[in-house]
Design a protein around this motif. Sequence first.
Motif, PDB file in Angstrom:
ATOM      1  N   ALA A  87       0.835  -1.205   0.000  1.00 52.07           N
ATOM      2  CA  ALA A  87       0.000   0.000   0.000  1.00 52.07           C
ATOM      3  C   ALA A  87       0.869   1.256   0.000  1.00 52.07           C
ATOM      4  O   ALA A  87       0.574   2.228  -0.708  1.00 52.07           O
ATOM      5  N   GLN A  88       1.934   1.243   0.791  1.00 50.99           N
ATOM      6  CA  GLN A  88       2.834   2.397   0.839  1.00 50.99           C
ATOM      7  C   GLN A  88       3.492   2.638  -0.514  1.00 50.99           C
ATOM      8  O   GLN A  88       3.554   3.769  -0.991  1.00 50.99           O
ATOM      9  N   GLN A  89       3.954   1.589  -1.138  1.00 50.04           N
ATOM     10  CA  GLN A  89       4.615   1.743  -2.428  1.00 50.04           C
ATOM     11  C   GLN A  89       3.645   2.176  -3.524  1.00 50.04           C
ATOM     12  O   GLN A  89       4.009   2.964  -4.402  1.00 50.04           O
ATOM     13  N   LYS A  90       2.402   1.727  -3.456  1.00 50.90           N
ATOM     14  CA  LYS A  90       1.411   2.151  -4.446  1.00 50.90           C
ATOM     15  C   LYS A  90       1.132   3.650  -4.320  1.00 50.90           C
ATOM     16  O   LYS A  90       1.085   4.371  -5.322  1.00 50.90           O
ATOM     17  N   LEU A  91       0.959   4.130  -3.090  1.00 44.99           N
ATOM     18  CA  LEU A  91       0.746   5.563  -2.883  1.00 44.99           C
ATOM     19  C   LEU A  91       1.963   6.366  -3.327  1.00 44.99           C
ATOM     20  O   LEU A  91       1.840   7.409  -3.983  1.00 44.99           O
ATOM     21  N   THR A  92       3.140   5.889  -2.974  1.00 48.07           N
ATOM     22  CA  THR A  92       4.379   6.580  -3.338  1.00 48.07           C
ATOM     23  C   THR A  92       4.543   6.654  -4.843  1.00 48.07           C
ATOM     24  O   THR A  92       4.868   7.714  -5.388  1.00 48.07           O
ATOM     25  N   GLN A  93       4.316   5.538  -5.517  1.00 48.74           N
ATOM     26  CA  GLN A  93       4.401   5.526  -6.982  1.00 48.74           C
ATOM     27  C   GLN A  93       3.428   6.518  -7.597  1.00 48.74           C
ATOM     28  O   GLN A  93       3.764   7.214  -8.553  1.00 48.74           O
ATOM     29  N   GLY A  94       2.232   6.563  -7.058  1.00 49.74           N
ATOM     30  CA  GLY A  94       1.222   7.472  -7.602  1.00 49.74           C
ATOM     31  C   GLY A  94       1.625   8.933  -7.494  1.00 49.74           C
ATOM     32  O   GLY A  94       1.538   9.674  -8.477  1.00 49.74           O
ATOM     33  N   VAL A  95       2.065   9.350  -6.308  1.00 51.97           N
ATOM     34  CA  VAL A  95       2.389  10.772  -6.139  1.00 51.97           C
ATOM     35  C   VAL A  95       3.667  11.158  -6.868  1.00 51.97           C
ATOM     36  O   VAL A  95       3.754  12.243  -7.439  1.00 51.97           O
ATOM     37  N   THR A  96       4.665  10.272  -6.883  1.00 48.68           N
ATOM     38  CA  THR A  96       5.910  10.633  -7.564  1.00 48.68           C
ATOM     39  C   THR A  96       5.764  10.564  -9.083  1.00 48.68           C
ATOM     40  O   THR A  96       6.313  11.405  -9.793  1.00 48.68           O
ATOM     41  N   THR A  97       4.997   9.596  -9.581  1.00 52.06           N
ATOM     42  CA  THR A  97       4.796   9.509 -11.029  1.00 52.06           C
ATOM     43  C   THR A  97       4.041  10.727 -11.550  1.00 52.06           C
ATOM     44  O   THR A  97       4.432  11.331 -12.560  1.00 52.06           O
ATOM     45  N   ALA A  98       2.972  11.109 -10.869  1.00 47.62           N
ATOM     46  CA  ALA A  98       2.220  12.304 -11.289  1.00 47.62           C
ATOM     47  C   ALA A  98       3.112  13.534 -11.269  1.00 47.62           C
ATOM     48  O   ALA A  98       3.091  14.351 -12.204  1.00 47.62           O
ATOM     49  N   TYR A  99       3.900  13.688 -10.212  1.00 47.59           N
ATOM     50  CA  TYR A  99       4.807  14.837 -10.077  1.00 47.59           C
ATOM     51  C   TYR A  99       5.824  14.872 -11.224  1.00 47.59           C
ATOM     52  O   TYR A  99       6.042  15.920 -11.840  1.00 47.59           O
ATOM     53  N   LEU A 100       6.433  13.738 -11.519  1.00 48.24           N
ATOM     54  CA  LEU A 100       7.445  13.709 -12.579  1.00 48.24           C
ATOM     55  C   LEU A 100       6.827  13.900 -13.963  1.00 48.24           C
ATOM     56  O   LEU A 100       7.413  14.570 -14.816  1.00 48.24           O
ATOM     57  N   LEU A 101       5.655  13.331 -14.188  1.00 54.81           N
ATOM     58  CA  LEU A 101       4.985  13.558 -15.470  1.00 54.81           C
ATOM     59  C   LEU A 101       4.667  15.039 -15.655  1.00 54.81           C
ATOM     60  O   LEU A 101       4.834  15.591 -16.751  1.00 54.81           O
ATOM     61  N   TYR A 102       4.210  15.684 -14.590  1.00 54.54           N
ATOM     62  CA  TYR A 102       3.866  17.103 -14.679  1.00 54.54           C
ATOM     63  C   TYR A 102       5.112  17.981 -14.849  1.00 54.54           C
ATOM     64  O   TYR A 102       5.167  18.821 -15.739  1.00 54.54           O
ATOM     65  N   THR A 103       6.110  17.760 -13.983  1.00 56.42           N
ATOM     66  CA  THR A 103       7.263  18.663 -13.994  1.00 56.42           C
ATOM     67  C   THR A 103       8.261  18.370 -15.105  1.00 56.42           C
ATOM     68  O   THR A 103       8.818  19.299 -15.694  1.00 56.42           O
ATOM     69  N   LEU A 104       8.509  17.107 -15.396  1.00 59.65           N
ATOM     70  CA  LEU A 104       9.522  16.767 -16.396  1.00 59.65           C
ATOM     71  C   LEU A 104       8.958  16.559 -17.792  1.00 59.65           C
ATOM     72  O   LEU A 104       9.563  16.979 -18.770  1.00 59.65           O
ATOM     73  N   ALA A 105       7.807  15.910 -17.874  1.00 61.38           N
ATOM     74  CA  ALA A 105       7.238  15.612 -19.184  1.00 61.38           C
ATOM     75  C   ALA A 105       6.300  16.711 -19.677  1.00 61.38           C
ATOM     76  O   ALA A 105       5.862  16.682 -20.816  1.00 61.38           O
TER      77      ALA A 105
END
Length: 131
Positions: A87-105
Amino acid sequence: MATAVANELAAAETNPSAVAASGMLTVPAQYVGGSADTIAGVADNQQKMYDAKRAPAQLRVITGGFHCGFEDRSGFGCDSGAITRAAQQKLTQGVTTAYLLYTLAGDTSMYDQVWGSAAQHLAGVAYTAKP
């Protein structure tokens, strides 16, 4: 080319100082920690890095998350938390992936998940931000 920082998960203060380095960043930064981390607790580590960083910055704290919950498996001296590692890794993946898609991509469809209402009300993740 866009640039941003997503810090090491459950990052700790270091020598030289990670807090001082955060204060010198000029690109967006995301700090992620776990509320039940007994090794590199949020208050003494990620919160100080976040506080030192000028906007834009965000601090995402996984409720019940623990230090070793960011790892694939626990080793000697690991802590535990109130949620499962999965559960922790799923939440972490979600917030970091969204952040990187927004800021980098440059994926503007991720804005709400990074800075908007969806980010602020995501179950299991406390949100603090300087957009």
